[in-house]
Scaffold this active site. Structure first.
Site, PDB file in Angstrom:
ATOM      1  N   ASN A   6       0.854  -1.190   0.000  1.00 21.29           N
ATOM      2  CA  ASN A   6       0.000   0.000   0.000  1.00 21.29           C
ATOM      3  C   ASN A   6       0.895   1.248   0.000  1.00 21.29           C
ATOM      4  OD1 ASN A   6      -1.398   2.265   1.141  1.00 21.29           O
ATOM      5  ND2 ASN A   6      -3.057   0.886   1.676  1.00 21.29           N
ATOM      6  N   HIS A   9       0.944   6.121   1.995  1.00 20.98           N
ATOM      7  CA  HIS A   9       1.773   7.010   2.833  1.00 20.98           C
ATOM      8  C   HIS A   9       2.770   7.820   2.011  1.00 20.98           C
ATOM      9  CE1 HIS A   9       0.105   5.777   6.561  1.00 20.98           C
ATOM     10  NE2 HIS A   9       0.543   4.550   6.484  1.00 20.98           N
ATOM     11  N   HIS A  42      -5.529   3.616  -1.878  1.00 18.12           N
ATOM     12  CA  HIS A  42      -6.872   3.899  -1.344  1.00 18.12           C
ATOM     13  C   HIS A  42      -7.269   5.309  -1.767  1.00 18.12           C
ATOM     14  CE1 HIS A  42      -9.579   3.992   2.526  1.00 18.12           C
ATOM     15  NE2 HIS A  42     -10.246   4.304   1.437  1.00 18.12           N
ATOM     16  N   ARG A  44      -9.485   7.938  -1.202  1.00 18.51           N
ATOM     17  CA  ARG A  44     -10.471   8.332  -0.189  1.00 18.51           C
ATOM     18  C   ARG A  44     -11.373   9.435  -0.705  1.00 18.51           C
ATOM     19  NH1 ARG A  44     -10.523   7.598   5.241  1.00 18.51           N
ATOM     20  NH2 ARG A  44      -9.192   5.941   5.955  1.00 18.51           N
ATOM     21  N   ARG A  48      -7.195  12.593   0.703  1.00 16.69           N
ATOM     22  CA  ARG A  48      -6.126  13.071   1.586  1.00 16.69           C
ATOM     23  C   ARG A  48      -4.745  12.552   1.183  1.00 16.69           C
ATOM     24  NH1 ARG A  48      -7.406   9.646   7.059  1.00 16.69           N
ATOM     25  NH2 ARG A  48      -9.440  10.607   6.810  1.00 16.69           N
ATOM     26  N   GLU A  69      -8.428   0.456  -3.353  1.00 19.79           N
ATOM     27  CA  GLU A  69      -9.249   0.423  -2.134  1.00 19.79           C
ATOM     28  C   GLU A  69     -10.227   1.573  -2.202  1.00 19.79           C
ATOM     29  OE1 GLU A  69      -7.714   0.798   1.931  1.00 19.79           O
ATOM     30  OE2 GLU A  69      -6.340  -0.769   1.319  1.00 19.79           O
ATOM     31  N   THR A 100      -8.310   3.074   8.170  1.00 18.42           N
ATOM     32  CA  THR A 100      -9.541   2.277   8.177  1.00 18.42           C
ATOM     33  C   THR A 100      -9.687   1.573   9.531  1.00 18.42           C
ATOM     34  OG1 THR A 100      -9.007   1.878   5.873  1.00 18.42           O
ATOM     35  CG2 THR A 100     -10.857   0.663   6.777  1.00 18.42           C
ATOM     36  N   GLU A 150     -10.835  -9.639   2.442  1.00 20.79           N
ATOM     37  CA  GLU A 150      -9.570  -9.326   3.096  1.00 20.79           C
ATOM     38  C   GLU A 150      -9.870  -9.258   4.585  1.00 20.79           C
ATOM     39  OE1 GLU A 150      -7.032  -6.258   1.467  1.00 20.79           O
ATOM     40  OE2 GLU A 150      -6.395  -5.669   3.487  1.00 20.79           O
ATOM     41  N   HIS A 190      -3.697  -5.074   7.478  1.00 22.98           N
ATOM     42  CA  HIS A 190      -3.851  -3.965   8.429  1.00 22.98           C
ATOM     43  C   HIS A 190      -3.034  -4.230   9.687  1.00 22.98           C
ATOM     44  CE1 HIS A 190      -5.342  -0.336  10.230  1.00 22.98           C
ATOM     45  NE2 HIS A 190      -5.972  -0.066   9.098  1.00 22.98           N
TER      46      HIS A 190
END
Ligand code: PXP
Length: 236
Positions: A6, A9, A42, A44, A48, A69, A100, A150, A190
């Site tokens: 992922n 970040h 992801h 969003r 963000r 995502e 999440t 998942e 996660h």
């Protein structure tokens, strides 16, 4: 197990200064060159971190699979149907959350999720539902037409090394086993890191892990290529 990385970040850091670096696309290339079998981003509602253009570019340039995502909203469904990522992972989304927080409550909105999944599957996208390791959620997920779940490993990760670990781990194991019995393929993610990831090998048939925070954190010290290589080795 396969390793999805992922890269949200990286986009967060880029957005902190509003410029172009670090470039999430370059990060994605480094991940795929060092053992990632998919890249997760992801998108969003508040944008963000990952932006629409990132998703479109990733779809165009990645050699490995793009896993998008996203929340269960009309806007996201339209984007997925236009971009056609290899897979989507449906997650709950709250505006104020840092990340999440829990799994999607599929059992409580079975009809809505089922309706949402169908056009995506019909378009050839693999659909995964991010859910807590809860047997009722697994049973509901199996009715939606999604091919994957998942499992949310957040509680297991928090409990790792404590008395609660056994309890949280058993939930993952039992959930994975029921999901597979019901014909679902099973991913997990996660909160996984370089220590707690080892127990994922004890869960039969896990297909792919999705990991972000610990890899990007390690990358600050070792560089991203090494951080991905190390996690890919631990996931194999
Ligand atoms: N899987 C899902 C569905 C997520 O929402 C996240 C966090 O964005 C992850 C995996 C990766 O979690 P982490 O960043 O804690 O590795």
């Amino acid at each position: 197990m396969l390793l999805g990385v992922n890269i949200d970040h990286v986009a967060t850091l880029r957005n902190a200064r509003g410029g172009f670096e670090p470039d999430p696309i370059q990060a994605a290339h480094t991940c795929e060159e060092n053992g990632a079998t998919s890249i997760t981003a992801h998108l969003r509602e508040d944008r963000r971190h990952i932006k629409d253009q990132d998703v479109r570019t990733l779809k165009k340039v990645l050699k490995v699979n793009l896993n998008l995502e996203m929340a269960v909203t009309d806007e996201m469904q339209a984007i997925a149907l236009e971009v056609l990522p290899h897979s989507v992972c449906l997650v709950p989304e709250k505006r104020q959350e840092v990340t999440t927080e829990g799994g999607l409550d599929v059992a409580a909105q079975l009809e809505r999720v089922t309706k949402f999944v169908k056009p995506l599957v019909d378009a050839g996208i693999q659909v995964s539902l991010f859910i807590d390791p809860d047997l009722d959620q697994i049973k509901a997920a199996a009715k939606t037409g999604a091919q994957f779940i998942e499992m949310h490993t957040g509680q297991y990760s928090l409990a790792f090394g404590t008395e609660q670990e056994k309890f949280e781990f058993e939930k993952l194991k039992n959930s994975a086993s029921l999901a597979q019995e019901l014909g679902l393929k099973v991913n997990a993610g996660h909160g996984l890191n370089y220590e707690n990831v080892s127990r994922m090998h004890e869960i039969d048939g896990l297909y792919e892990l999705n990991i972000g925070h610990s890899i990007i954190s390690k990358a600050v010290f070792t560089g991203l290529a090494q951080a991905v290589r190390d996690m890919a080795d631990l996931s194999k």
